[in-house]
Design an enzyme around this catalytic site. Structure first.
Site, PDB file in Angstrom:
ATOM      1  N   SER A  33       0.782  -1.239   0.000  1.00 34.84           N
ATOM      2  CA  SER A  33       0.000   0.000   0.000  1.00 34.84           C
ATOM      3  C   SER A  33       0.810   1.283   0.000  1.00 34.84           C
ATOM      4  O   SER A  33       0.234   2.361  -0.123  1.00 34.84           O
ATOM      5  CB  SER A  33      -0.944   0.026   1.196  1.00 34.84           C
ATOM      6  OG  SER A  33      -2.019  -0.833   0.929  1.00 34.84           O
TER       7      SER A  33
ATOM      8  N   THR B 154      -5.979 -17.314   4.022  1.00 37.31           N
ATOM      9  CA  THR B 154      -4.788 -16.640   3.520  1.00 37.31           C
ATOM     10  C   THR B 154      -4.129 -17.330   2.329  1.00 37.31           C
ATOM     11  O   THR B 154      -3.996 -16.727   1.248  1.00 37.31           O
ATOM     12  CB  THR B 154      -3.778 -16.491   4.671  1.00 37.31           C
ATOM     13  OG1 THR B 154      -4.407 -15.740   5.721  1.00 37.31           O
ATOM     14  CG2 THR B 154      -2.508 -15.799   4.217  1.00 37.31           C
TER      15      THR B 154
ATOM     16  N   SER C 280     -10.110   0.978   2.501  1.00 32.19           N
ATOM     17  CA  SER C 280     -10.506   0.009   1.480  1.00 32.19           C
ATOM     18  C   SER C 280      -9.606   0.116   0.254  1.00 32.19           C
ATOM     19  O   SER C 280      -9.425   1.212  -0.310  1.00 32.19           O
ATOM     20  CB  SER C 280     -11.953   0.257   1.033  1.00 32.19           C
ATOM     21  OG  SER C 280     -12.251  -0.573  -0.081  1.00 32.19           O
ATOM     22  N   ASN C 281      -9.066  -1.010  -0.198  1.00 30.73           N
ATOM     23  CA  ASN C 281      -8.272  -1.036  -1.429  1.00 30.73           C
ATOM     24  C   ASN C 281      -9.072  -0.545  -2.623  1.00 30.73           C
ATOM     25  O   ASN C 281      -8.507   0.039  -3.559  1.00 30.73           O
ATOM     26  CB  ASN C 281      -7.768  -2.450  -1.690  1.00 30.73           C
ATOM     27  CG  ASN C 281      -6.659  -2.837  -0.734  1.00 30.73           C
ATOM     28  OD1 ASN C 281      -5.595  -2.226  -0.741  1.00 30.73           O
ATOM     29  ND2 ASN C 281      -6.912  -3.812   0.117  1.00 30.73           N
TER      30      ASN C 281
ATOM     31  N   ARG D 171      -0.391   8.365   5.427  1.00 29.86           N
ATOM     32  CA  ARG D 171      -0.617   8.190   6.852  1.00 29.86           C
ATOM     33  C   ARG D 171       0.233   9.219   7.609  1.00 29.86           C
ATOM     34  O   ARG D 171       1.268   9.671   7.104  1.00 29.86           O
ATOM     35  CB  ARG D 171      -0.196   6.772   7.294  1.00 29.86           C
ATOM     36  CG  ARG D 171      -1.062   5.651   6.730  1.00 29.86           C
ATOM     37  CD  ARG D 171      -0.693   4.322   7.371  1.00 29.86           C
ATOM     38  NE  ARG D 171      -1.380   3.180   6.755  1.00 29.86           N
ATOM     39  CZ  ARG D 171      -2.635   2.824   7.003  1.00 29.86           C
ATOM     40  NH1 ARG D 171      -3.367   3.530   7.860  1.00 29.86           N
ATOM     41  NH2 ARG D 171      -3.182   1.785   6.401  1.00 29.86           N
TER      42      ARG D 171
END
Ligand SMILES: C[C@@H](NC(=O)[C@@H](C)NC(=O)CCCC[C@H](NC(=O)C[NH3+])C(=O)[O-])C(=O)O
Length: 351
Positions: free
Chosen positions: A62, A123, A160-161, A287
């Site tokens: 991300s 996963t 959210s992606n 962020r």
């Protein structure tokens, strides 16, 4: 007060803690007035035993969202997109709610569900089912729209992606070029990020690189080598490849105003809290972490199968830290790796 010198022993201890919590290797690179300091631990390849190498490339997950945000904000600086316009103006009919604005995407306040929750609920099976798949942007938006929205547009921060998949679509719609080309001409080339690439849907990491190892959900199950994948499930939300030096260059250049107008950089770094701790914040694809010593650092974290990343810098761009551990699906390793931020930006703890 002058910033404290980085505590590189503390950085090394954080890398060792990441290894103690399941990472085969880890590394960190600090840049600041004192110069460049790098530390490595463990291996970048469990089969060959090759030692971790701070020049090696890896998947940044991300942190890609900050690259995408910079491109879109440059388009806003050029007057080619308005942040408070509905996404519907540029991508008519894509989203079911015309109240969703471009800014809602960049601040994770659109309410679009994150399709990766279901995609990776299990996963390893989830990863194996997509690692060689190539998705279209619209396929991913469709997956998101199958789930209920998570908030009224603008009402709350819900990561959210899907938001940065739509950001990638906006970039391609407005420029008429693939997002990878825009990264290159607007960021990679001007900053000479020679170890940074966007190769989607190619599954390989070219050149000297770190192999990534995914922890299965089942305790004690062997690590899965997750190095080769398309990352097509993320694309403009997570498919950039880079290395520590380039991430330091990117984040410090961003903070020094090399990529955006002062007004747009101020908008990007205007944050709201993302949790109750009041130490973690989100701006526009960026962020902010407030550290124990009062330092406020801006950047992004990344999680993609086999790789945890932190890439942060001070607001004046004078200091930067990037750190990577070559594992994932192991929260304790990610938290341990995060300890590099306190050590690098707050220096030695008072005795
Ligand atoms: C959180 C992070 N987000 C990202 O980097 C994006 C690109 N990654 C994800 O959404 C995680 C996908 C699942 C990873 C997988 N987990 C599972 O499969 C869990 N069942 C793994 O850990 O490799 C960020 O913004 O900092």
């Amino acid at each position: 007060a002058a910033a404290p010198a980085p505590d590189m022993e503390g950085v090394a201890a954080a890398l060792n803690a990441a290894m103690a919590n399941g990472a085969p290797g880890a590394m960190a690179r600090y840049t600041g007035p004192e110069g460049v300091r790098a530390r490595t631990a463990g291996v970048r390849d469990r089969v060959s035993g090759a030692a971790m190498d701070s020049r090696a490339r890896f998947r940044v997950g991300s942190v890609s969202k900050t690259f995408s945000s910079v491109v879109l904000l440059q388009l806003a600086d050029e007057g080619r997109v308005e942040l408070d316009a509905p996404v519907d103006r540029y991508l008519p009919g894509l989203l079911p709610d015309e109240r969703i604005t471009v800014r809602h995407l960049l601040t994770h306040r659109s309410g679009l569900a994150d399709y990766t929750d279901k995609m990776f609920a299990q996963t390893v099976p989830g990863f194996e089912s997509v690692r060689n798949r190539v998705f279209g942007y619209r396929d991913l938006v469709e997956l998101s729209l199958r789930e209920p929205r998570t908030t009224e547009p603008g009402a709350a921060y819900t990561y959210s992606n899907a938001n940065f998949v739509v950001v990638g679509m906006l970039i391609e719609e407005i420029t008429g070029r693939p997002v990878g080309r825009e990264y290159e001409r607007r960021i990679f080339k001007p900053l000479r990020l020679r170890n940074t690439a966007y190769v989607h849907p190619d599954t390989r990491i070219k050149g000297l690189h770190v192999r990534g190892y995914l922890h299965p959900d089942e305790d004690g199950a062997p690590l899965v080598d997750s190095t080769e994948q398309t990352v097509s499930w993320a694309q403009s939300a997570g498919a950039v490849i880079s290395n520590p030096a380039d991430l330091n260059t990117f984040m410090t250049a961003l903070m020094r105003g090399r990529l955006l107008s002062p007004r747009m950089l101020d908008a990007m770094t205007t944050v709201t809290p993302t949790d109750a701790t009041n130490t973690r914040f989100y701006g526009l694809g960026l962020r902010r972490y407030d550290l124990s010593c009062g330092a406020q650092v801006y950047g992004h974290t990344g999680t993609v199968q086999g790789y945890y990343t932190y890439a942060f810098a001070t607001r004046d761009g004078r200091r930067g830290l990037s750190a990577m551990a070559n594992t994932s699906n192991r929260g304790a390793a990610n938290t341990a790796l995060g300890g590099t931020l306190e050590a690098a930006f707050c220096g030695k703890k008072p005795a």
